[in-house]
Design a protein around this motif. Structure first.
Motif, PDB file in Angstrom:
ATOM      1  N   PHE A  90       0.716  -1.301  -0.090  1.00  0.00           N
ATOM      2  CA  PHE A  90      -0.369  -0.099  -0.128  1.00  0.00           C
ATOM      3  C   PHE A  90       0.681   1.474  -0.160  1.00  0.00           C
ATOM      4  N   PRO A  91       0.138   2.312  -0.404  1.00  0.00           N
ATOM      5  CA  PRO A  91       1.088   3.790  -0.292  1.00  0.00           C
ATOM      6  C   PRO A  91       1.568   4.393   1.321  1.00  0.00           C
ATOM      7  N   LEU A  92       2.499   4.739   1.201  1.00  0.00           N
ATOM      8  CA  LEU A  92       2.654   4.979   2.722  1.00  0.00           C
ATOM      9  C   LEU A  92       4.334   6.120   2.510  1.00  0.00           C
ATOM     10  N   ASN A  93       3.794   7.713   2.579  1.00  0.00           N
ATOM     11  CA  ASN A  93       4.725   8.612   2.391  1.00  0.00           C
ATOM     12  C   ASN A  93       4.963   9.235   3.585  1.00  0.00           C
ATOM     13  N   ILE A  94       6.216  10.409   3.540  1.00  0.00           N
ATOM     14  CA  ILE A  94       6.202  11.384   4.644  1.00  0.00           C
ATOM     15  C   ILE A  94       5.099  12.200   3.620  1.00  0.00           C
ATOM     16  N   TYR A  95       4.070  12.751   2.975  1.00  0.00           N
ATOM     17  CA  TYR A  95       2.901  13.017   2.838  1.00  0.00           C
ATOM     18  C   TYR A  95       1.085  12.432   3.310  1.00  0.00           C
ATOM     19  N   ASP A  96       1.436  11.160   2.880  1.00  0.00           N
ATOM     20  CA  ASP A  96       0.355  10.648   3.150  1.00  0.00           C
ATOM     21  C   ASP A  96       0.516   9.350   4.215  1.00  0.00           C
ATOM     22  N   HIS A  97      -0.320   9.689   5.648  1.00  0.00           N
ATOM     23  CA  HIS A  97      -0.289   8.618   6.602  1.00  0.00           C
ATOM     24  C   HIS A  97      -1.566   7.779   6.736  1.00  0.00           C
ATOM     25  N   SER A  98      -2.149   8.180   4.933  1.00  0.00           N
ATOM     26  CA  SER A  98      -3.181   6.739   5.704  1.00  0.00           C
ATOM     27  C   SER A  98      -3.576   6.014   6.397  1.00  0.00           C
ATOM     28  N   PHE A  99      -2.509   4.914   6.130  1.00  0.00           N
ATOM     29  CA  PHE A  99      -2.639   3.755   6.384  1.00  0.00           C
ATOM     30  C   PHE A  99      -1.973   3.489   8.300  1.00  0.00           C
ATOM     31  N   LEU A 100      -2.019   4.615   8.692  1.00  0.00           N
ATOM     32  CA  LEU A 100      -1.177   4.721   9.594  1.00  0.00           C
ATOM     33  C   LEU A 100      -1.747   4.466  11.076  1.00  0.00           C
ATOM     34  N   GLN A 101      -3.468   5.226  10.702  1.00  0.00           N
ATOM     35  CA  GLN A 101      -4.379   5.382  11.458  1.00  0.00           C
ATOM     36  C   GLN A 101      -4.986   4.119  12.027  1.00  0.00           C
ATOM     37  N   ASN A 102      -5.243   4.112  13.857  1.00  0.00           N
ATOM     38  CA  ASN A 102      -5.841   3.062  14.544  1.00  0.00           C
ATOM     39  C   ASN A 102      -5.044   1.999  14.836  1.00  0.00           C
ATOM     40  N   GLY A 103      -3.297   2.582  15.034  1.00  0.00           N
ATOM     41  CA  GLY A 103      -3.051   1.199  14.497  1.00  0.00           C
ATOM     42  C   GLY A 103      -3.241   0.051  13.995  1.00  0.00           C
ATOM     43  N   PHE A 104      -3.205   0.771  12.550  1.00  0.00           N
ATOM     44  CA  PHE A 104      -3.778  -0.866  11.924  1.00  0.00           C
ATOM     45  C   PHE A 104      -2.184  -1.813  11.743  1.00  0.00           C
ATOM     46  N   LEU A 105      -1.362  -0.749  11.101  1.00  0.00           N
ATOM     47  CA  LEU A 105      -0.169  -1.716  10.813  1.00  0.00           C
ATOM     48  C   LEU A 105       0.250  -2.606  11.892  1.00  0.00           C
ATOM     49  N   SER A 106       0.118  -2.334  13.120  1.00  0.00           N
ATOM     50  CA  SER A 106       0.274  -3.516  14.371  1.00  0.00           C
ATOM     51  C   SER A 106      -0.690  -4.671  14.358  1.00  0.00           C
ATOM     52  N   LYS A 107      -1.926  -4.540  13.461  1.00  0.00           N
ATOM     53  CA  LYS A 107      -3.260  -5.005  13.709  1.00  0.00           C
ATOM     54  C   LYS A 107      -2.544  -6.001  12.730  1.00  0.00           C
ATOM     55  N   LEU A 108      -1.912  -5.569  11.615  1.00  0.00           N
ATOM     56  CA  LEU A 108      -1.712  -6.810  10.590  1.00  0.00           C
ATOM     57  C   LEU A 108      -0.069  -7.211  10.779  1.00  0.00           C
ATOM     58  N   LYS A 109       0.817  -7.135  11.387  1.00  0.00           N
ATOM     59  CA  LYS A 109       1.396  -7.179  12.114  1.00  0.00           C
ATOM     60  C   LYS A 109       0.922  -8.886  12.892  1.00  0.00           C
ATOM     61  N   GLU A 110      -0.100  -9.024  13.833  1.00  0.00           N
ATOM     62  CA  GLU A 110      -0.092  -9.550  14.471  1.00  0.00           C
ATOM     63  C   GLU A 110      -1.438 -10.757  13.759  1.00  0.00           C
ATOM     64  N   ILE A 111      -1.236 -10.224  12.443  1.00  0.00           N
ATOM     65  CA  ILE A 111      -1.600 -12.079  12.205  1.00  0.00           C
ATOM     66  C   ILE A 111      -0.215 -12.167  10.896  1.00  0.00           C
ATOM     67  N   ASP A 112       0.569 -12.164  11.041  1.00  0.00           N
ATOM     68  CA  ASP A 112       1.876 -12.192  10.658  1.00  0.00           C
ATOM     69  C   ASP A 112       2.075 -11.605   8.413  1.00  0.00           C
ATOM     70  N   ILE A 113       1.525 -10.626   8.487  1.00  0.00           N
ATOM     71  CA  ILE A 113       0.853 -10.433   6.896  1.00  0.00           C
ATOM     72  C   ILE A 113       2.172  -9.378   6.912  1.00  0.00           C
ATOM     73  N   GLU A 114       3.304 -10.218   5.758  1.00  0.00           N
ATOM     74  CA  GLU A 114       4.131  -9.204   5.139  1.00  0.00           C
ATOM     75  C   GLU A 114       4.008  -7.642   4.510  1.00  0.00           C
ATOM     76  N   ILE A 115       4.274  -6.524   4.793  1.00  0.00           N
ATOM     77  CA  ILE A 115       4.223  -5.522   4.748  1.00  0.00           C
ATOM     78  C   ILE A 115       5.342  -4.777   3.850  1.00  0.00           C
ATOM     79  N   HIS A 116       5.064  -4.357   2.392  1.00  0.00           N
ATOM     80  CA  HIS A 116       5.019  -3.562   1.367  1.00  0.00           C
ATOM     81  C   HIS A 116       4.942  -2.762   0.972  1.00  0.00           C
TER      82      HIS A 116
END
Length: 295
Positions: A163-189
């Motif tokens: 998914f997109p992530l950059n210094i201006y676009d933080h949309s996927f950083l909301q609500n601890g979403f990345l931690s939730k992905l890691k809890e179910i062992d998803i590789e994040i690119h």
């Protein structure tokens, strides 16, 4: 080092700040060799990236040193049939043929909306079959929005996500979403780390379309300049600072860009105290390149 190579520029003219067009075959070979030498092992391509897969396939010796991720074809359908599952298999086998590989590390749905349409299970099951046949290590999806991603995760056991992530676009950083992905062992690119080059452009070079955020971008750049930090260094440090991100997929046009990125990635500068949340732009017409109207 959590850097992977994006290869859309190897197959087509791409990027708002790209002044050189499609990368030639000789330069591609130099980039791949240098990337391997530097320890880069992830390589991202797609069925729809022009002739990127074919170009990569001409560099067989180098390609065997990478974990290659490619993506499916897109469908215009509102619902799917078993015939569509055959098409997704056929296009993937065509990708393998172009790449001259027997197997890829990752196969992702290029159009995430395909997984939310009626009978999308036919397509998903086909990817799972390809995995069971040892043609794919991980199956997943390339996504654009947080809401859409959450809907997909309710339906399918994604193993790798982009998914997109950059210094201006933080949309996927909301609500601890990345931690939730890691809890179910998803590789994040993450992709669009430089927002198609927009994040690296001087505020004075911005196309007129971006006038609504010109002052904001200028303030961000001046703050970094006062600390002796470049936008390239800050953009890479921002991604490095997010521990859940496994790899940042960076599009490279030429060997000098690759070397500049690696130097900046390993910059020993002091980034402490930079509040990246102040860089965020909450306007999808700016942060989503598919909505840009540059002409």
């Amino acid at each position: 080092m959590k850097i992977g190579l994006g290869t859309v520029q190897f197959g087509m003219d791409y990027g708002v700040s790209n002044q050189t067009g499609k990368t030639n075959q000789a330069e591609v070979n130099l980039i791949l060799n240098k990337a391997l030498e530097l320890g880069i092992r992830k390589l991202d391509t797609a069925y729809l990236y022009g002739d990127s897969e074919s170009v990569l396939g001409q560099n067989q010796k180098e390609l065997n040193g990478f974990d290659v991720i490619t993506k499916t074809r897109k469908f215009g359908n509102t619902a799917f049939t078993k015939d569509d599952a055959k098409l997704i298999r056929e296009s993937f086998l065509e990708s393998l043929s172009r790449l001259k590989l027997n197997k890829v590390y990752g196969l992702m749905f290029h159009d995430s909306s395909d997984l939310l349409k009626e009978n999308s299970g036919y397509l998903w099951d086909e990817l799972v079959s390809l995995k069971s046949e040892d043609k794919v290590t991980k199956v997943g999806v390339s996504v654009y929005s947080l809401n859409q991603t959450e809907e997909i995760l309710k339906k399918y056991p994604i193993e790798i996500i982009q998914f997109p992530l950059n210094i201006y676009d933080h949309s996927f950083l909301q609500n601890g979403f990345l931690s939730k992905l890691k809890e179910i062992d998803i590789e994040i690119h993450v992709r669009s780390v430089f927002l198609q080059g927009l994040a690296l452009m001087s505020s004075t070079e911005l196309p007129a379309y971006f006038k609504s955020v010109k002052n904001h971008i200028q303030e961000c750049q001046e703050m970094l300049r006062s600390r002796g930090v470049t936008m390239l260094e800050a953009s890479l440090n921002f991604i490095k600072s997010i521990k859940q991100v496994d790899f940042a997929i960076l599009g490279i046009n030429n060997i000098s860009q690759l070397l500049e990125i690696i130097d900046s990635y390993h910059s020993g500068k002091n980034f402490e105290g930079i509040d990246y949340s102040k860089f965020a732009i909450f306007d999808e017409s700016i942060t989503n390149p598919s909505k840009w109207k540059l002409k």
